[in-house]
Design a protein around this motif. Sequence first.
Motif, PDB file in Angstrom:
ATOM      1  N   GLN A   1       1.048  -1.262  -0.094  1.00 24.90           N
ATOM      2  CA  GLN A   1       0.163   0.311   0.061  1.00 24.90           C
ATOM      3  C   GLN A   1       0.614   1.428   0.252  1.00 24.90           C
ATOM      4  O   GLN A   1       1.002   2.491  -0.808  1.00 24.90           O
ATOM      5  CB  GLN A   1      -0.666  -0.203   1.095  1.00 24.90           C
TER       6      GLN A   1
ATOM      7  N   GLN B   1     -10.106  -6.539   3.465  1.00 23.35           N
ATOM      8  CA  GLN B   1     -10.170  -5.039   2.764  1.00 23.35           C
ATOM      9  C   GLN B   1      -9.040  -4.754   2.743  1.00 23.35           C
ATOM     10  O   GLN B   1      -8.614  -3.912   1.585  1.00 23.35           O
ATOM     11  CB  GLN B   1     -10.791  -4.630   4.467  1.00 23.35           C
ATOM     12  N   ILE B   2      -7.955  -4.915   3.536  1.00 25.79           N
ATOM     13  CA  ILE B   2      -6.249  -4.326   3.524  1.00 25.79           C
ATOM     14  C   ILE B   2      -6.283  -4.341   1.729  1.00 25.79           C
ATOM     15  O   ILE B   2      -5.833  -3.796   0.368  1.00 25.79           O
ATOM     16  CB  ILE B   2      -5.510  -4.524   3.468  1.00 25.79           C
TER      17      ILE B   2
ATOM     18  N   ARG C   1      -8.806  -5.433  -1.020  1.00 22.61           N
ATOM     19  CA  ARG C   1      -8.816  -5.006  -1.982  1.00 22.61           C
ATOM     20  C   ARG C   1      -9.039  -3.704  -2.094  1.00 22.61           C
ATOM     21  O   ARG C   1      -8.507  -2.920  -3.036  1.00 22.61           O
ATOM     22  CB  ARG C   1     -10.889  -5.139  -1.684  1.00 22.61           C
ATOM     23  N   ASP C   2      -8.497  -2.790  -1.532  1.00 20.31           N
ATOM     24  CA  ASP C   2      -7.961  -0.996  -1.098  1.00 20.31           C
ATOM     25  C   ASP C   2      -6.778  -1.518  -1.881  1.00 20.31           C
ATOM     26  O   ASP C   2      -6.938  -0.260  -3.160  1.00 20.31           O
ATOM     27  CB  ASP C   2      -7.947  -1.175  -0.186  1.00 20.31           C
ATOM     28  N   ASN C   3      -5.918  -2.455  -2.315  1.00 17.53           N
ATOM     29  CA  ASN C   3      -4.622  -1.939  -2.667  1.00 17.53           C
ATOM     30  C   ASN C   3      -5.108  -2.356  -4.349  1.00 17.53           C
ATOM     31  O   ASN C   3      -4.396  -1.897  -4.842  1.00 17.53           O
ATOM     32  CB  ASN C   3      -3.354  -3.395  -2.262  1.00 17.53           C
TER      33      ASN C   3
ATOM     34  N   ILE D   1      -7.991  -1.191  -5.573  1.00 14.75           N
ATOM     35  CA  ILE D   1      -8.595  -0.155  -6.685  1.00 14.75           C
ATOM     36  C   ILE D   1      -7.079   0.736  -6.358  1.00 14.75           C
ATOM     37  O   ILE D   1      -7.032   1.402  -7.530  1.00 14.75           O
ATOM     38  CB  ILE D   1      -9.061   0.138  -4.802  1.00 14.75           C
TER      39      ILE D   1
END
Length: 144
Positions: free
Chosen positions: A26, A94-95, A97-99, A101
């Motif tokens: 991230q 969740q992390i 998925r954020d990465n 995105i």
Amino acid sequence: MLELDNIFNNVTVMLQSLSDILESEQQILIGTNTISQLNDVINQKSQLLIELKLLDEKRLKVSARYNIQSPYSENPELALKWQAITNTTQRLAQINRDNGILIQNRMNMTQQSIDYLKSINNPAVYTYHGYQQPETISSKRAKV
């Protein structure tokens, strides 16, 4: 049951390593000057996910041997560890998925930049008389 406890301990350690890797990923995606390190981080993440999958397969076999299943409510100590593993896994998902995105946004921005550069940098085409042709001429000749 000691075997399951050892598996859970190993999974917990590996999930912590995965958390560190995802956070590094991230930071790389948010930053601008360390993008070259992304490949190494992705390789580390892939290797760790493979190891976690193998450990989970082992957990399932051991659970079947002892005839117990998640959430391991028959054994309070295992149930607590399993709950912690589940919570950590959800947070890491969740992390990740954020990465994903962030990666998609970077890819979109890169494609927009490429499209923009293509639009302003059309190569000039010249005729055999030396004049600049405003549009690209097809290589096929028209029959008259």
